[in-house]
Design an enzyme around this catalytic site. Structure first.
Site, PDB file in Angstrom:
ATOM      1  N   HIS A 259      17.655 -22.869   7.679  1.00  0.00           N
ATOM      2  CA  HIS A 259      16.256 -23.310   7.542  1.00  0.00           C
ATOM      3  C   HIS A 259      15.295 -22.122   7.636  1.00  0.00           C
ATOM      4  O   HIS A 259      14.161 -22.279   8.099  1.00  0.00           O
ATOM      5  CB  HIS A 259      15.890 -24.360   8.597  1.00  0.00           C
ATOM      6  CG  HIS A 259      16.918 -25.436   8.757  1.00  0.00           C
ATOM      7  ND1 HIS A 259      16.930 -26.573   7.992  1.00  0.00           N
ATOM      8  CD2 HIS A 259      17.993 -25.517   9.576  1.00  0.00           C
ATOM      9  CE1 HIS A 259      17.969 -27.333   8.348  1.00  0.00           C
ATOM     10  NE2 HIS A 259      18.636 -26.702   9.311  1.00  0.00           N
TER      11      HIS A 259
ATOM     12  N   SER B 248       2.983  -0.174  -8.132  1.00  0.00           N
ATOM     13  CA  SER B 248       1.836  -0.985  -8.541  1.00  0.00           C
ATOM     14  C   SER B 248       0.853  -0.103  -9.293  1.00  0.00           C
ATOM     15  O   SER B 248       0.657   1.068  -8.947  1.00  0.00           O
ATOM     16  CB  SER B 248       1.166  -1.591  -7.307  1.00  0.00           C
ATOM     17  OG  SER B 248      -0.179  -1.910  -7.589  1.00  0.00           O
TER      18      SER B 248
ATOM     19  N   LYS C 175       2.458   0.618  -2.909  1.00  0.00           N
ATOM     20  CA  LYS C 175       3.449  -0.429  -3.141  1.00  0.00           C
ATOM     21  C   LYS C 175       4.787   0.088  -3.674  1.00  0.00           C
ATOM     22  O   LYS C 175       4.855   1.013  -4.447  1.00  0.00           O
ATOM     23  CB  LYS C 175       2.904  -1.442  -4.162  1.00  0.00           C
ATOM     24  CG  LYS C 175       1.793  -2.332  -3.670  1.00  0.00           C
ATOM     25  CD  LYS C 175       2.183  -3.229  -2.503  1.00  0.00           C
ATOM     26  CE  LYS C 175       3.188  -4.309  -2.892  1.00  0.00           C
ATOM     27  NZ  LYS C 175       2.616  -5.272  -3.827  1.00  0.00           N
TER      28      LYS C 175
ATOM     29  N   GLU D  80      13.297  -9.755  -8.451  1.00  0.00           N
ATOM     30  CA  GLU D  80      12.426 -10.865  -8.853  1.00  0.00           C
ATOM     31  C   GLU D  80      12.793 -11.363 -10.254  1.00  0.00           C
ATOM     32  O   GLU D  80      12.786 -12.565 -10.522  1.00  0.00           O
ATOM     33  CB  GLU D  80      10.967 -10.421  -8.820  1.00  0.00           C
ATOM     34  CG  GLU D  80      10.461 -10.220  -7.401  1.00  0.00           C
ATOM     35  CD  GLU D  80       9.102  -9.550  -7.348  1.00  0.00           C
ATOM     36  OE1 GLU D  80       8.309  -9.673  -8.304  1.00  0.00           O
ATOM     37  OE2 GLU D  80       8.836  -8.884  -6.335  1.00  0.00           O
TER      38      GLU D  80
END
Ligand code: ARG
Length: 483
Positions: free
Chosen positions: A156, A277, A283, A290
């Site tokens: 969970h 980025s 970043k 992804e």
């Protein structure tokens, strides 16, 4: 040139019709398979006396020339080449002359395209499997190198019990091993030649489908000509295998994304496998992970799309079936690229095992061990669960360290306190397949054997995969001994 001009008045086909119905733009990838299919067909025709030795020779050398032109990029497709089969037959006829008219004897594009696509899929699934096995090898190497490093296991998304990092990595490895198994099973089932089924009903000519099946390297021939030309189960199965494989890569990708976040801090990507980025200079993003997650949407979509195309089709061939190729080819391409990128990412990333240990330092992660220790002392589990749960609640409400409460408890005391020490709980997961060092050492051996078996099924030698990741891949560490 069309392949059906006799029945038509000789007028020009409409551009709209051709633009909508053509498949050359994507089925030209089947050219090597179409040539192999034609070669076997020509040899089969010669064998049963439907073309002479000279005619067969002329057809085969025209096919070889077309093949060479395709390889060197000098093959010119022409207006009206509606698909690769038409284009190749046209070219063979240009080269060989009149005898070209014998190439399509006893054959239809319906059995031809089904044969081509099976040959293509057989080869492509083998390439995908190689990519999966390479990733398995990298996960194995990283698991061996991880030694006794541990992290919290989660249920969970809540910290649950500590597990070895090796155990966590191998969990992904086993899923991939099942993918290889599925790819092998799909390849075995699709290993059937449809050539000789004709348009739908076989032939009045003395063709020998068994012989051409063997010539093409298939395990056997079709049993039913209607089924042979309308069956696309193999495409649906391949798309399912790829969608599930993609789902596994997606779940792995999701964990990479989480682990790279400052909140977890478990994983640091090599620069070569990360992105930045355009606006925020600080970043470093896990775009590979992804996209492994994101592209899985389209893999699942391709499967749903094909099943939807197939579900209403009457026997036998219908042009709808042309819609099988683009999803299949796209799923294969995307999966291969995802595998290569994710494999490189995993091979070169750095695990922050200290951050993992810190995240697993909360003594509450040993609560199950306390309850099980009491079971070993004779207490029923439901009672011990309640007792330990009460201590955890007490500790949180009164802000007293759990260790103190355990030390002071009459049923627990100092021996039980040692269970709460950092790194102890994971060593107690000793059951087969469990998350502790002894069980994982055995698991590493079993997984090594599984990877070797996977590689053998696809004719690879183990370790071949690691080379593909390039110089960035760490050498596989020797298996930690004494565990
Ligand atoms: N381009 C077609 C396909 O991909 C080839 C078979 C066409 N057959 C036909 N009878 N129109 O399915």
């Amino acid at each position: 040139m069309t392949l059906w001009q006799g029945r038509f008045g000789g007028g020009k086909q409409s551009d709209e019709m051709l633009a909508f119905t053509e498949s050359l733009s994507f089925d030209r990838r089947l050219a090597p398979d179409d040539i192999a299919c034609s070669r076997a067909h020509v040899l089969g025709l010669e064998r049963v006396g439907l073309v002479s030795h000279e005619e067969s020779g002329a057809l085969l050398s025209a096919l070889a020339q077309a093949e060479e032109e395709l390889a060197e990029g000098s093959f010119t497709f022409k207006q009206g080449d509606e698909d690769i089969h038409t284009a190749l037959e046209r070219r063979v006829t240009e080269i060989a002359g009149e005898v070209g008219a014998r190439l399509h004897t006893g054959r239809s594009r319906n059995d031809q395209v089904a044969t081509d696509l099976r040959l293509f899929t057989k080869r492509a699934l083998c390439e995908v499997a190689k990519g999966v096995i390479t990733l398995e090898e990298v996960l194995l190497a990283r698991a061996e190198e991880a030694g006794d490093a541990y992290l919290p296991g989660y249920t969970h998304m809540q910290r649950a019990q500590p597990v070895l990092l090796a155990h966590h990595l191998l969990a992904h490895g086993w899923a991939l091993s099942r993918d290889v198994d599925r790819l092998a099973a799909t390849r075995r089932r699709l290993d059937v030649s449809p050539l000789g089924a004709g348009a739908l009903a076989g032939s009045s000519l003395p063709l020998d489908p068994d012989w051409v099946a063997r010539e093409l390297g298939f395990g056997g021939r079709f049993e039913n000509s209607l089924d042979a030309v309308s069956d696309r189960d193999f495409v649906a199965e391949a798309l399912f295998d790829l969608a599930l494989l993609g789902t596994h890569l997606s779940r792995l990708g999701e964990e990479v994304v989480l682990w790279c976040s400052a909140e977890f801090g478990f994983l640091h990507l090599a620069d070569a496998y990360a992105t930045g980025s355009s606006m925020m200079p600080q970043k470093k993003n896990a775009d590979i992970a992804e996209l492994a997650r994101g592209k899985t949407g389209r893999l699942v979509g391709h499967l749903a799309g094909l099943l939807t195309t197939l579900k209403g089709l009457p026997l036998a061939y219908n042009r709808d079936l042309q819609e099988d190729k683009e999803p299949l080819m796209d799923s294969i391409d995307q999966t291969e690229r995802a595998l290569d990128a994710i494999t490189g990412l995993i091979a070169t990333a750095t695990f922050d095992t200290q951050a993992m240990a810190r995240a697993a330092a909360d003594p509450a992660l040993s609560a199950t061990d306390l309850a099980e220790w009491l079971v070993l002392k004779g207490m029923p589990f439901r009672r011990s669960h309640e007792l330990v749960g009460g201590l955890v609640r007490d500790s949180l409400e009164r802000h007293v360290p759990l260790t103190e409460l355990v030390a002071a408890h009459p049923s627990l005391g100092s021996e039980a306190v040692t269970l709460l020490e950092a790194g102890v709980a994971v060593t107690r997961r000793t059951t087969p397949g469990g998350a502790g060092p002894v069980a994982v050492a055995a698991q590493l051996e079993r997984f090594t054997a599984a990877v070797r078996a996977d590689a053998e099924r696809f004719g690879l030698h183990v370790g071949a995969g690691l080379g593909r990741v390039g110089a960035a891949a760490p050498a596989p560490a020797p298996s930690p001994s004494g565990r």
